[in-house]
Design an enzyme around this catalytic site. Structure first.
Site, PDB file in Angstrom:
ATOM      1  N   LYS A  82       0.836  -1.208   0.000  1.00 50.73           N
ATOM      2  CA  LYS A  82       0.000   0.000   0.000  1.00 50.73           C
ATOM      3  C   LYS A  82       0.866   1.250   0.000  1.00 50.73           C
ATOM      4  O   LYS A  82       2.012   1.209   0.450  1.00 50.73           O
ATOM      5  CB  LYS A  82      -0.870   0.013   1.271  1.00 50.73           C
ATOM      6  CG  LYS A  82      -1.983  -1.016   1.303  1.00 50.73           C
ATOM      7  CD  LYS A  82      -2.791  -0.901   2.584  1.00 50.73           C
ATOM      8  CE  LYS A  82      -3.914  -1.911   2.624  1.00 50.73           C
ATOM      9  NZ  LYS A  82      -4.961  -1.677   1.603  1.00 50.73           N
ATOM     10  N   ARG A 105     -10.324 -11.535   2.106  1.00 57.37           N
ATOM     11  CA  ARG A 105     -11.137 -12.635   1.589  1.00 57.37           C
ATOM     12  C   ARG A 105     -10.377 -13.958   1.650  1.00 57.37           C
ATOM     13  O   ARG A 105     -10.974 -15.027   1.781  1.00 57.37           O
ATOM     14  CB  ARG A 105     -11.606 -12.292   0.167  1.00 57.37           C
ATOM     15  CG  ARG A 105     -10.490 -12.070  -0.813  1.00 57.37           C
ATOM     16  CD  ARG A 105     -10.927 -11.285  -2.047  1.00 57.37           C
ATOM     17  NE  ARG A 105     -10.974  -9.848  -1.817  1.00 57.37           N
ATOM     18  CZ  ARG A 105     -11.312  -8.953  -2.742  1.00 57.37           C
ATOM     19  NH1 ARG A 105     -11.663  -9.347  -3.955  1.00 57.37           N
ATOM     20  NH2 ARG A 105     -11.307  -7.675  -2.457  1.00 57.37           N
TER      21      ARG A 105
HETATM   22  N1  BES Z   1      -8.123  -3.780   4.473  1.00 56.19           N
HETATM   23  C1  BES Z   1      -8.243  -3.405   3.123  1.00 56.19           C
HETATM   24  C2  BES Z   1      -9.539  -2.641   2.850  1.00 56.19           C
HETATM   25  C3  BES Z   1      -9.535  -1.196   3.270  1.00 56.19           C
HETATM   26  C4  BES Z   1      -8.802  -0.255   2.578  1.00 56.19           C
HETATM   27  C5  BES Z   1     -10.322  -0.786   4.314  1.00 56.19           C
HETATM   28  C6  BES Z   1      -8.844   1.071   2.959  1.00 56.19           C
HETATM   29  C7  BES Z   1     -10.387   0.532   4.680  1.00 56.19           C
HETATM   30  C8  BES Z   1      -9.637   1.466   3.997  1.00 56.19           C
HETATM   31  C9  BES Z   1      -8.269  -4.638   2.234  1.00 56.19           C
HETATM   32  O1  BES Z   1      -7.467  -5.690   2.661  1.00 56.19           O
HETATM   33  C10 BES Z   1      -7.752  -4.211   0.916  1.00 56.19           C
HETATM   34  O2  BES Z   1      -6.616  -3.835   0.835  1.00 56.19           O
HETATM   35  N2  BES Z   1      -8.582  -4.287  -0.108  1.00 56.19           N
HETATM   36  C11 BES Z   1      -8.209  -3.870  -1.408  1.00 56.19           C
HETATM   37  C12 BES Z   1      -8.776  -4.830  -2.399  1.00 56.19           C
HETATM   38  C13 BES Z   1      -8.268  -4.634  -3.794  1.00 56.19           C
HETATM   39  C14 BES Z   1      -6.818  -4.981  -3.894  1.00 56.19           C
HETATM   40  C15 BES Z   1      -9.098  -5.492  -4.735  1.00 56.19           C
HETATM   41  C16 BES Z   1      -8.753  -2.457  -1.633  1.00 56.19           C
HETATM   42  O3  BES Z   1      -9.872  -2.185  -1.207  1.00 56.19           O
HETATM   43  O4  BES Z   1      -8.037  -1.642  -2.199  1.00 56.19           O
HETATM   44 MN    MN Z   2      -5.496  -5.497   2.023  1.00 58.55          MN
END
Ligand code: BES
Ligand code: MN
Ligand code: ZN
Length: 511
Positions: free
Chosen positions: A296, A370
């Site tokens: 990230k 997931r």
């Molecule tokens: N924990 C994150 C989701 C999230 C991101 C919650 C920002 C709150 C704020 C999750 O594990 C994630 O990174 N999801 C990705 C999925 C994508 C790679 C398909 C996302 O939402 O960017």
């Molecule tokens: Mn994630």
């Protein structure tokens, strides 16, 4: 925080450090305010007219009102009488408690829940009052070198004044609200704790501690070896990237026979009728989500310590339901690990085998929630559940869709979805239903495995739910995406305790 009721006709004679009375817009006094005003020779009315506009949640503190025993009378704004709602009531209770906290008071008396509001039963208002007061007095100081003693709320007790005939209703509502508030407090503190303290091991220890405190709760905490033996290849693929040991936590609250309270006794008969299998709550417990190899960006990455808020809400809800001696069986499952980049971490393109036997192509290692949940959902099958609800900070896309107002709700089961939506409205912890049509499943096609772990840029919250749905064929299932509602960013950064009110209310409604 302690909540109780008191009945009296002579409000002005109550000795307390603060007495809350409601005032509506345009100078309209609540029945309680009228009583106080009469005792004070219309002094209250005069102040309201001169300087209190009664906006919802506003307060004005009056000291030494003549003819009134309370040290302070706190006028609480309720807005326009005709626009009064449960939400306005919650804001009023919260504002009153906050005023008591800033005045460093230890106890207070409120008349707000017992105001004459059509269409809202007193039990619900009392519950709302306790939740609001609990939220207002929450304070985090676990990781300060020198906790600020003055900043810590001293408010320990709020008494609600009710009519004699209402006492039982009010007490039941306060009891439920207090249990929910204490559950939320646990959920918030777990969320706020940093990732280097709130590890998977810490979550497991917290579950064990709950089981020591509440005899009805039984806990099993599985380590990496035991998780391997279960064949949770998808969960373990995420855990492998981190030096921190993973945990799979199983909590059980039995149906009947637990506890000796009235609720448990009453349950004996009813449980036989509804002996359909437990409700299973499944929490995402990523104690830090760096994204892994699909790392990230640095900005606000600290907030990914909140990626275990689903797990924390399961623990908080268990705390509440155990305290309330809920009369039917509930199982809690938590898949806890970190998502980190390393030489052992998942790589884009890797294929892993889930506990269900389905293979997964990991196209983005940041879609890890997931990957841990799917194995927990397969594990849930063994309980022959009547309903499974997973709770997860699953997608940024859900935050884009619904912001911080509503939790995203996904389910193909209309009855389950409606029950959760209703529980959310009732507890002021609302959810909004989003689609789960089969047409979206197309986006999860993989050339190299049974399913891909991402579905492209469109409808990201939906395709995440679609992914989970592949592992939930054996029971009625709902998914709550709390990515937008579990915590707040910015200057008020902190966990909210949601969706503990929604989940506990849902369970109360079933009982
Ligand atoms: N924990 C994150 C989701 C999230 C991101 C919650 C920002 C709150 C704020 C999750 O594990 C994630 O990174 N999801 C990705 C999925 C994508 C790679 C398909 C996302 O939402 O960017
Ligand atoms: Mn994630
Ligand atoms: Zn995540």
């Amino acid at each position: 925080m302690e909540f109780s009721t008191q009945t009296t006709a002579s409000l002005h004679q109550i000795k307390t450090s603060a007495l809350a009375v409601g005032v509506y817009a345009d100078g309209l006094l609540s029945p309680a305010a009228e009583l106080v005003d009469r005792a004070a020779n219309a002094a209250l009315r005069a102040v309201v007219k001169a300087e209190f506009r009664a906006r919802p949640g506003s307060v004005l503190v009056l000291r030494n009102l003549p003819g009134v025993s309370a040290q302070r009378v706190v006028l609480v704004g309720l807005g326009k009488r005709e626009e009064y709602s449960a939400r306005v009531h919650a804001a009023a209770e919260q504002a009153f408690a906050a005023a008591c906290v800033s005045a460093q008071l230890t106890e207070a008396v409120s008349t707000l829940a017992a105001l004459d509001i059509p269409d809202t039963p007193l039990r619900a208002r009392a519950r709302t009052a306790a939740i609001a007061a609990g939220s207002a007095t929450y304070h985090y100081d676990a990781t300060f070198g020198k906790p600020d003693r003055d900043a810590r709320p001293k408010l320990r007790k709020i008494v609600q004044v009710v009519e004699r005939a209402d006492t039982a209703q009010a007490q039941q509502g306060l009891r439920e609200g207090a249990a929910i508030a204490r559950g939320m407090e646990l959920t918030r503190t777990l969320g706020n704790l940093p990732g280097n303290i709130c590890t998977p091991t810490y979550l497991g220890d917290t579950a064990k501690k709950l089981a020591r405190e509440f005899k009805s709760i039984k806990v099993e905490v599985l380590d990496r070896k035991q998780i391997e033996a279960l064949g949770m290849g998808s969960f373990l693929s995420v855990a492998r990237g981190s030096d921190e040991a993973p945990r799979f936590i199983v909590l059980r609250h039995p149906g009947t026979g637990a506890g000796t309270g009235a609720a448990a006794k009453k349950a004996k008969g009813e449980a036989a009728k509804t002996a359909a299998g437990p409700v299973v709550l499944v929490g995402k417990g990523i104690t830090f989500d760096s994204g892994g190899i699909s790392i990230k960006p640095a900005a606000t990455m600290d907030e990914m310590k909140y990626d275990m808020c689903g797990a924390a809400s399961v623990l908080g809800t268990f705390r509440a339901l155990a305290e309330l001696e809920l009369p039917f069986e509930v199982v809690g499952l938590i898949a806890a690990c970190e998502n980190m980049p390393s030489g052992k971490a998942n790589k884009p393109g890797d294929v892993v085998t889930s506990m269900s036997g389905q293979t997964i192509e990991i196209l983005n290692t940041d879609a890890e929630g997931r990957l841990v949940l799917c194995d927990a959902l397969t594990y849930a099958e063994r309980f022959k559940p009547s309903a499974v609800i997973d709770i997860a900070t699953l997608t940024g896309a859900c935050v884009v869709a619904l912001g911080g107002v509503n939790t995203g709700l996904f389910s193909k089961d209309d009855a389950l979805a409606d029950a959760l939506l209703a529980a959310g409205r009732q507890s002021l912890d609302t959810a909004w239903r989003l689609p789960l049509d089969d047409a979206y499943q197309e986006q999860l096609k993989s050339n190299f495995a049974d399913i891909a772990n991402i579905g492209g840029p469109q409808a990201g919250a939906v395709t995440a739910a679609c992914f989970l749905s592949r592992f939930t064929k054996a029971y009625p299932w709902a998914h709550l995406d709390i990515a937008g509602t579990a915590w707040k960013g910015g200057k008020d950064k902190g966990a909210t305790g949601r969706p503990v009110p929604l989940l506990t209310q849902y369970l109360l409604d079933r009982a």
